[in-house]
Design an enzyme around this catalytic site. Structure first.
Site, short mmCIF file in Angstrom:
data_model
loop_
_atom_site.label_atom_id
_atom_site.label_comp_id
_atom_site.label_asym_id
_atom_site.label_seq_id
_atom_site.Cartn_x
_atom_site.Cartn_y
_atom_site.Cartn_z
N HIS A 17 -10.34 53.83 30.55
CA HIS A 17 -10.65 52.41 30.33
C HIS A 17 -12.02 52.26 29.65
O HIS A 17 -12.18 51.47 28.73
CB HIS A 17 -10.72 51.66 31.67
CG HIS A 17 -9.43 51.63 32.45
ND1 HIS A 17 -9.36 51.97 33.78
CD2 HIS A 17 -8.16 51.28 32.09
CE1 HIS A 17 -8.12 51.82 34.21
NE2 HIS A 17 -7.37 51.43 33.21
N LYS A 41 1.89 45.22 41.42
CA LYS A 41 1.19 46.42 41.86
C LYS A 41 0.43 46.15 43.14
O LYS A 41 -0.28 45.14 43.23
CB LYS A 41 0.18 46.85 40.79
CG LYS A 41 0.80 47.41 39.54
CD LYS A 41 -0.29 47.96 38.63
CE LYS A 41 0.30 48.66 37.42
NZ LYS A 41 -0.75 49.16 36.51
N ARG A 90 -1.46 55.23 25.71
CA ARG A 90 -1.63 56.66 25.96
C ARG A 90 -0.50 57.45 25.31
O ARG A 90 -0.69 58.13 24.33
CB ARG A 90 -1.66 56.94 27.47
CG ARG A 90 -2.99 56.63 28.09
CD ARG A 90 -2.88 56.47 29.57
NE ARG A 90 -2.09 55.29 29.92
CZ ARG A 90 -2.00 54.78 31.13
NH1 ARG A 90 -2.64 55.35 32.11
NH2 ARG A 90 -1.29 53.71 31.36
N SER A 129 -5.16 55.29 36.57
CA SER A 129 -5.72 54.92 37.88
C SER A 129 -4.86 55.49 39.00
O SER A 129 -5.38 55.92 40.03
CB SER A 129 -5.79 53.39 38.01
OG SER A 129 -6.62 52.85 37.03
#
Ligand code: ADP
Length: 160
Positions: A17, A41, A90, A129
């Site tokens: 990030h 989440k 990514r 994360s």
């Protein structure tokens, strides 16, 4: 003034990030990093903790402001007169999900919010994360994933 918003969960903020934040901050007059409450989440850190951690790791970048919002990104962007959202990509696996969000935001904002994708720097291509939390939960080494001050806060969530 050209502004952009980098929205995300940042639970917790990682070097991946931070890399995107540093690169995006060079492209805009102001970069708003915004912790969005994500219903899908369950998070390890509260929104307030995530904001504080983001403020800590971006304190040396003067044109970065950290904020949080419960609601739709397009609503936050409209109220703050921001027309560009930044997202990181990514691998190909990110693409379909990100494309769907970007197109939905474009549609819901009546064309006013565009998304710019920055591809990950290769050394962070596999960093997420979730993997940071999993490694830390087993007492593993996360020093290559997050700054030291963040690592301390992550380990504190998994007392051993
Ligand atoms: P989300 O916003 O989907 O809840 P995150 O907070 O983890 O997920 O990520 C916010 C944004 O940062 C997303 O666009 C994600 O693809 C991107 N991102 C996450 N990790 C990396 C990384 N290692 N390299 C580049 N971009 C990343």
């Amino acid at each position: 003034m050209k502004s952009a918003i980098y929205p995300g969960s940042f639970d917790p903020v990682t070097f991946g990030h931070i890399d995107i934040i540093e690169r995006a901050a060079c492209m805009f007059d102001e970069l708003r990093v915004c912790v969005l409450y994500n219903k899908a989440k369950s998070s390890l850190f509260s929104v307030e903790e995530r904001v504080r951690m983001l403020q800590k790791v971006t304190e040396n970048i003067p044109n970065v402001k950290v904020d949080s919002f419960t609601g739709l990104l397009i609503d936050y962007a409209r109220v703050n007169d921001i027309h560009v959202a930044i997202r990181g990509l990514r691998a190909v696996t990110d693409f379909e999900y990100e494309l769907q969000i970007a197109q939905t935001n474009k549609l819901l904002s009546a064309g006013s919010l565009d998304t710019i994708f920055l591809t990950t720097s290769l050394q962070y291509a596999y960093l997420s994360s979730s993997s940071v939390k999993e490694i830390a939960s087993f007492g593993g080494d996360i020093s290559q994933c997050v700054p030291e001050s963040i690592a301390r806060e992550v380990y504190a969530k998994y007392p051993r």
